[in-house]
Scaffold this motif. Structure first.
Motif, PDB file in Angstrom:
ATOM      1  N   THR A   1       0.903  -1.260   0.052  1.00 56.72           N
ATOM      2  CA  THR A   1       0.206  -0.147   0.016  1.00 56.72           C
ATOM      3  C   THR A   1       0.778   1.282  -0.095  1.00 56.72           C
ATOM      4  O   THR A   1       0.208   2.327  -0.455  1.00 56.72           O
TER       5      THR A   1
ATOM      6  N   TYR B   1      -7.643  -4.402  -3.853  1.00 59.69           N
ATOM      7  CA  TYR B   1      -7.092  -3.140  -4.635  1.00 59.69           C
ATOM      8  C   TYR B   1      -7.829  -3.434  -6.142  1.00 59.69           C
ATOM      9  O   TYR B   1      -8.523  -4.405  -6.111  1.00 59.69           O
TER      10      TYR B   1
ATOM     11  N   GLU C   1      -5.431   1.025  -7.235  1.00 61.23           N
ATOM     12  CA  GLU C   1      -5.755   1.943  -6.048  1.00 61.23           C
ATOM     13  C   GLU C   1      -6.613   1.033  -5.054  1.00 61.23           C
ATOM     14  O   GLU C   1      -7.090  -0.086  -5.386  1.00 61.23           O
ATOM     15  N   LEU C   2      -6.503   1.468  -3.882  1.00 64.85           N
ATOM     16  CA  LEU C   2      -6.997   0.391  -2.770  1.00 64.85           C
ATOM     17  C   LEU C   2      -8.803   0.665  -2.661  1.00 64.85           C
ATOM     18  O   LEU C   2      -9.040   1.744  -2.867  1.00 64.85           O
TER      19      LEU C   2
ATOM     20  N   ALA D   1     -12.129   0.676  -0.381  1.00 69.08           N
ATOM     21  CA  ALA D   1     -12.263   1.006   0.956  1.00 69.08           C
ATOM     22  C   ALA D   1     -12.082  -0.157   2.005  1.00 69.08           C
ATOM     23  O   ALA D   1     -11.618   0.017   3.001  1.00 69.08           O
TER      24      ALA D   1
ATOM     25  N   LYS E   1      -8.106  -0.275   2.307  1.00 66.79           N
ATOM     26  CA  LYS E   1      -7.966   0.911   3.136  1.00 66.79           C
ATOM     27  C   LYS E   1      -8.104   0.406   4.683  1.00 66.79           C
ATOM     28  O   LYS E   1      -7.160   0.685   5.352  1.00 66.79           O
ATOM     29  N   ARG E   2      -9.172  -0.322   5.000  1.00 66.94           N
ATOM     30  CA  ARG E   2      -9.249  -0.590   6.269  1.00 66.94           C
ATOM     31  C   ARG E   2      -8.330  -1.970   6.673  1.00 66.94           C
ATOM     32  O   ARG E   2      -7.932  -1.627   7.832  1.00 66.94           O
TER      33      ARG E   2
ATOM     34  N   ALA F   1      -5.379  -2.090   5.267  1.00 68.52           N
ATOM     35  CA  ALA F   1      -3.995  -1.586   5.454  1.00 68.52           C
ATOM     36  C   ALA F   1      -4.014  -0.716   6.806  1.00 68.52           C
ATOM     37  O   ALA F   1      -2.957  -0.840   7.383  1.00 68.52           O
ATOM     38  N   ALA F   2      -4.998  -0.093   7.242  1.00 68.71           N
ATOM     39  CA  ALA F   2      -4.810   0.372   8.487  1.00 68.71           C
ATOM     40  C   ALA F   2      -4.757  -0.567   9.792  1.00 68.71           C
ATOM     41  O   ALA F   2      -3.909  -0.313  10.661  1.00 68.71           O
TER      42      ALA F   2
ATOM     43  N   GLU G   1      -6.725  11.455   5.357  1.00 70.42           N
ATOM     44  CA  GLU G   1      -6.529  10.299   4.840  1.00 70.42           C
ATOM     45  C   GLU G   1      -5.351   9.635   5.570  1.00 70.42           C
ATOM     46  O   GLU G   1      -5.385   8.437   5.806  1.00 70.42           O
TER      47      GLU G   1
ATOM     48  N   ALA H   1      -6.045   5.957   7.512  1.00 73.26           N
ATOM     49  CA  ALA H   1      -5.283   4.903   6.806  1.00 73.26           C
ATOM     50  C   ALA H   1      -4.165   4.421   7.879  1.00 73.26           C
ATOM     51  O   ALA H   1      -3.724   3.480   7.604  1.00 73.26           O
TER      52      ALA H   1
END
Length: 317
Positions: free
Chosen positions: A14, A49, A57-58, A60, A63-64, A66-67, A132, A136
């Motif tokens: 990411t 992705y 691009e990731l 939604a 992104k979760r 990755a966080a 962001e 993230a």
């Protein structure tokens, strides 16, 4: 069972959104990395992705994930530090705009670093980039001007800042105690680029007031804008917390809305150094109001109390 190796590989991916560069950073082959991320998505039952033209691009969900992966990695490293050294050596990450660092957050950061054991890492992003980064998991805390708490994030109100017009000390508008929008008719303004929120807000306010104006120069960042005002290129509307270079004067613009700055974070209980940083920023949120000593570069030009009128900054002697 979630495979932590796959999760860690995905976090690195990411940061690059490119399989070749991410595989190089991980010292694995590109096919091996592709397989790991594919297996992670299958295990979680989500698409991580997608491709947009030539870019990846990731989603939604990505992104979760990755966080979550960043949080797992950080907690693991912190636990090992405590186990081996008695305290965590993981840095606390704060994200904000350059102007916030220069004019709003200095005393809070000074107070935190004076007593905290954890190092502090600073990221510089605009408002959207700050939100962001926090969402993230790239930053523990972010500071930005907002209209309220963003979806999915918790927010603590820091301070409220008026907007002022900055002109050279010999400018005709210096004679006015307060500036009305109609006073800017025909003005040449130093403004940020068209995509910046401050430019959009100012342009809309002037349009609603029927005021004609033109950009003298487009410059991003308060320091650069004030530099061109000092050079006589044009005049500018800036946040009242900005310290003015020699030869410039600020006058309040009561028709423009005040900006409210918040410290934002992911939801959940704050612990350790992150909580200490949040508390330090809150405790010193109004430090920018204090008038600078005459030997310092400029002075504070406004109070954050609603309705208070900015004062002319002290000039260097």
């Amino acid at each position: 069972m979630l495979n932590l190796d796959w999760l860690g590989a995905f976090v690195v991916f990411t940061e690059h959104l490119n399989f070749t560069r991410a595989a190089r950073a991980l010292h694995v082959s590109q096919p091996a990395l592709h397989a790991q991320i594919g297996k992670l998505g299958e295990a979680l039952g989500v698409t991580l992705y997608q491709r947009r033209g030539q870019r990846l691009e990731l989603t939604a969900d990505g992104k979760r994930v990755a966080a979550f992966g960043r949080e797992v990695g950080e907690r693991t490293r912190s636990f090992l530090d405590v186990l081996r050294h008695g305290e965590s050596r993981e840095p606390v990450v704060l994200c904000a705009g350059e102007g916030s660092y220069l004019y709003l957050l200095g005393e809070g950061i000074r107070a935190f670093t004076a007593r905290a054991a954890a190092p502090l890492r600073l990221l510089t992003r605009d408002r959207e980039g700050t939100l962001e980064a926090v969402a993230a998991g790239e930053a523990h805390l972010g500071v930005a001007p907002l209209e309220g708490a963003p979806d999915g994030l918790a927010a603590d109100r820091l301070t409220e800042v008026a907007q002022v017009l900055v002109v050279p000390e010999g400018h005709p508008l210096v004679r006015k105690r307060h500036i009305r929008l109609r006073d800017l008719e025909g003005a040449r303004l130093v403004v940020p680029g068209p995509s910046r929120p401050h430019r959009a807000l100012l342009a809309q306010a002037l349009l609603s007031a029927g005021v004609r104006w033109e950009p003298a120069v487009e410059a991003n960042g308060w320091e650069l804008m004030l530099h061109f005002v000092q050079l006589g290129v044009g005049i500018a509307v800036v946040n009242a917390c900005c310290r003015l270079p020699r030869g410039l004067v600020a006058r309040p613009l009561p028709e423009l809305p005040r900006k409210v700055f918040y410290a934002v974070r992911r939801r959940g209980e704050l612990q350790g150094a992150t909580a200490e940083l949040r508390d330090a920023l809150l405790a010193h949120a109004s430090a920018w109001q204090r008038t600078r000593a005459s030997g310092e570069a400029g002075a504070s030009v406004a109070s954050s109390a609603p309705g208070a009128a900015p004062t002319t900054p002290a000039r260097r002697r």
